[in-house]
Write a protein that holds these residues in place. Sequence first.
Motif, short mmCIF file in Angstrom:
data_model
loop_
_atom_site.label_atom_id
_atom_site.label_comp_id
_atom_site.label_asym_id
_atom_site.label_seq_id
_atom_site.Cartn_x
_atom_site.Cartn_y
_atom_site.Cartn_z
N GLU A 190 -68.11 26.84 11.99
CA GLU A 190 -68.08 25.89 10.87
C GLU A 190 -69.46 25.74 10.24
O GLU A 190 -69.59 25.66 9.01
N GLY A 191 -70.49 25.71 11.07
CA GLY A 191 -71.84 25.55 10.55
C GLY A 191 -72.34 26.76 9.79
O GLY A 191 -73.23 26.64 8.93
N ASN A 192 -71.80 27.94 10.08
CA ASN A 192 -72.25 29.15 9.42
C ASN A 192 -71.27 29.68 8.38
O ASN A 192 -71.54 30.73 7.77
N SER A 193 -70.14 28.99 8.21
CA SER A 193 -69.19 29.43 7.19
C SER A 193 -68.64 28.20 6.45
O SER A 193 -69.30 27.68 5.56
N CYS A 194 -67.48 27.75 6.87
CA CYS A 194 -66.88 26.56 6.25
C CYS A 194 -65.92 25.92 7.24
O CYS A 194 -65.53 26.52 8.24
N ALA A 195 -65.53 24.70 6.96
CA ALA A 195 -64.67 23.95 7.88
C ALA A 195 -63.30 24.60 8.03
O ALA A 195 -62.67 24.51 9.08
N ALA A 196 -62.82 25.27 6.98
CA ALA A 196 -61.49 25.88 7.04
C ALA A 196 -61.43 27.05 8.02
O ALA A 196 -60.35 27.42 8.48
N TRP A 197 -62.58 27.63 8.34
CA TRP A 197 -62.59 28.79 9.21
C TRP A 197 -63.02 28.45 10.64
O TRP A 197 -63.17 29.34 11.46
N ARG A 198 -63.19 27.19 10.97
CA ARG A 198 -63.75 26.83 12.27
C ARG A 198 -62.85 27.24 13.44
O ARG A 198 -63.33 27.44 14.55
N ASP A 199 -61.55 27.36 13.21
CA ASP A 199 -60.64 27.72 14.31
C ASP A 199 -60.69 29.21 14.64
O ASP A 199 -60.08 29.64 15.62
N GLY A 200 -61.38 29.99 13.85
CA GLY A 200 -61.56 31.40 14.19
C GLY A 200 -62.79 31.59 15.05
O GLY A 200 -63.85 32.01 14.58
N TRP A 201 -62.66 31.29 16.32
CA TRP A 201 -63.82 31.26 17.21
C TRP A 201 -63.96 32.50 18.08
O TRP A 201 -64.84 32.59 18.93
#
Length: 316
Positions: A190-201
């Motif tokens: 999330e910190g390096n992209s966006c909140a919408a992509w945070r579940d792609g860990w």
Amino acid sequence: MPRVTDRQQQTNALLDAFVVHLLAKLEADAFVNDSDSDSDSDSDNSDLGFDDDPIAEGLIESIEQLEISESFLMITTTVFPDIFRSYVQVTPECFDALVGSVQNHPVFHNNSNCQQMPVEDQVAIALYRFEHYGNAASTMKITLWAGVSYGTVKNITVRVMTAICDPRFQAMTMPWSTPAEIERAKAWVEGNSCAAWRDGWLMVDGTFVPLFQQPHHFGNTYFDQKSNYSMNVQLINRPDLTIADYGIGLPGSQHDATAWSQTQLPSKHEHLLRPGEFVWADSAYPLKSWCQAPYKECIFHIVFSHFHDFLSIIQP
């Protein structure tokens, strides 16, 4: 800290005992010399030979036997961490963890009166062989370096590979990420992209491990797209580069999607991933609700936009 083998501990104990015995002998000789100081004897008492000292002779013989049995392998890999790592390509701490993970495997135990060599020695020999390439990894070269027989090197390699390729080894050494680790990975995304992509860990990709020559059995299947003989290895890792899962054993000709199907996620993603979580992949992997291939989508949109511009030009 450098590792200290059992033989080194025994050698150090014998050396300590020898020094204590030597000091006691010197003290006794000094007492005798003091008591004879009034005599006119000119005898030389500086001879410290141990020809008539069975205790000293026994200690020296024991130390010699330990040093002879101590292979060149352990002498050169347990003195300093840098030397150790240059031979086996892992730190002493990682080596200890690896030995602890495989030492109870049945392949290292038998009911024969002739016991196997210590597991740490076997793992060190195998890692040394894996670290080298081509002629340097030949059985004869390893034999001369480790001070073991030709057949022992082959048996050790088979044993270590059997233990490492056992699914129990993977389950024990690489458990699934904890909730805290997953949350840290999501926060990084999330910190390096966006909140919408945070579940792609998680991220997945394949790599080729080159082989020195064509394998004897089904050798053509190991010929990869880069015109090398290799094996396909799949790695699933978190953003901090910690490997969460892996897939090994398939030849280099196998497509990444096929090799990927042999890992845990394709068959157990309902249990391993929470709702909404997914894995980042490239265009070689299938597009699923839990496996996203952004590069494939980007290429598609670029091609589509160019194709649309092309149509607008040729159409009246």
